[in-house]
Design an enzyme around this catalytic site. Sequence first.
Site, PDB file in Angstrom:
ATOM      1  N   HIS A  38       0.831  -1.206   0.000  1.00 19.23           N
ATOM      2  CA  HIS A  38       0.000   0.000   0.000  1.00 19.23           C
ATOM      3  C   HIS A  38       0.865   1.255   0.000  1.00 19.23           C
ATOM      4  O   HIS A  38       0.572   2.218  -0.711  1.00 19.23           O
ATOM      5  CB  HIS A  38      -0.941   0.005   1.213  1.00 19.23           C
ATOM      6  CG  HIS A  38      -2.220  -0.706   0.986  1.00 19.23           C
ATOM      7  ND1 HIS A  38      -2.315  -2.073   0.899  1.00 19.23           N
ATOM      8  CD2 HIS A  38      -3.472  -0.233   0.815  1.00 19.23           C
ATOM      9  CE1 HIS A  38      -3.572  -2.409   0.692  1.00 19.23           C
ATOM     10  NE2 HIS A  38      -4.298  -1.306   0.637  1.00 19.23           N
ATOM     11  N   LYS A 103     -10.155  -8.256   7.774  1.00 18.29           N
ATOM     12  CA  LYS A 103     -10.824  -8.595   9.022  1.00 18.29           C
ATOM     13  C   LYS A 103     -10.695  -7.428   9.985  1.00 18.29           C
ATOM     14  O   LYS A 103      -9.722  -6.672   9.935  1.00 18.29           O
ATOM     15  CB  LYS A 103     -10.260  -9.876   9.636  1.00 18.29           C
ATOM     16  CG  LYS A 103      -8.838  -9.761  10.139  1.00 18.29           C
ATOM     17  CD  LYS A 103      -8.374 -11.055  10.783  1.00 18.29           C
ATOM     18  CE  LYS A 103      -6.946 -10.865  11.306  1.00 18.29           C
ATOM     19  NZ  LYS A 103      -6.422 -12.063  11.926  1.00 18.29           N
TER      20      LYS A 103
END
Length: 175
Positions: A38, A103
Amino acid sequence: MSTIRCNAQQLEQIAKTLRVRDRVLLSGIVYTARDAAHKRIVASMEDGGALPFPMKGATIYYAGPTPAREEMAIGSCGPTTSGRMDVFAPLLLDRGLICMIGKGPRKLEVVEAIKRNGGVYLCAIGGAGALACKCVQSCEVIAYEDLGCESVKKLQLCDFPLIVGIDCQGGNIFN
């Protein structure tokens, strides 16, 4: 609560109809990316560089799959904690990302970006990576190979089981 079968490449249209707690069986192309990837993707955006995959309409799975075992496309492929990507997610959503898979809860800024962009956050079952890999038909490293298991990979999924964690209306399973 319903179960929806959908293709990742149709999520731009389908995301607006998904609601918190809907079950999703996702097929099609998704990309893995974690923290280090990222950081590089955002740096490339800021520098005007090439991205490892088209952001518009894309789905990112926050995972760092292990090497494939014999006769498998991939090794264990469970989700990582999504909150670590929260600093990057609003920018990626504003640039066309439609779906994130991971999650755990997300920060308010991410929820607002999901709403603003008509996106969706899907939750995978933590601790079930050895089972999740059975839904991966192919895996190809497409960027940042030096990051090892955290390199960006292109996965072909078939009926990958997920649940809507945050929908485009701001519905949030974590509230």
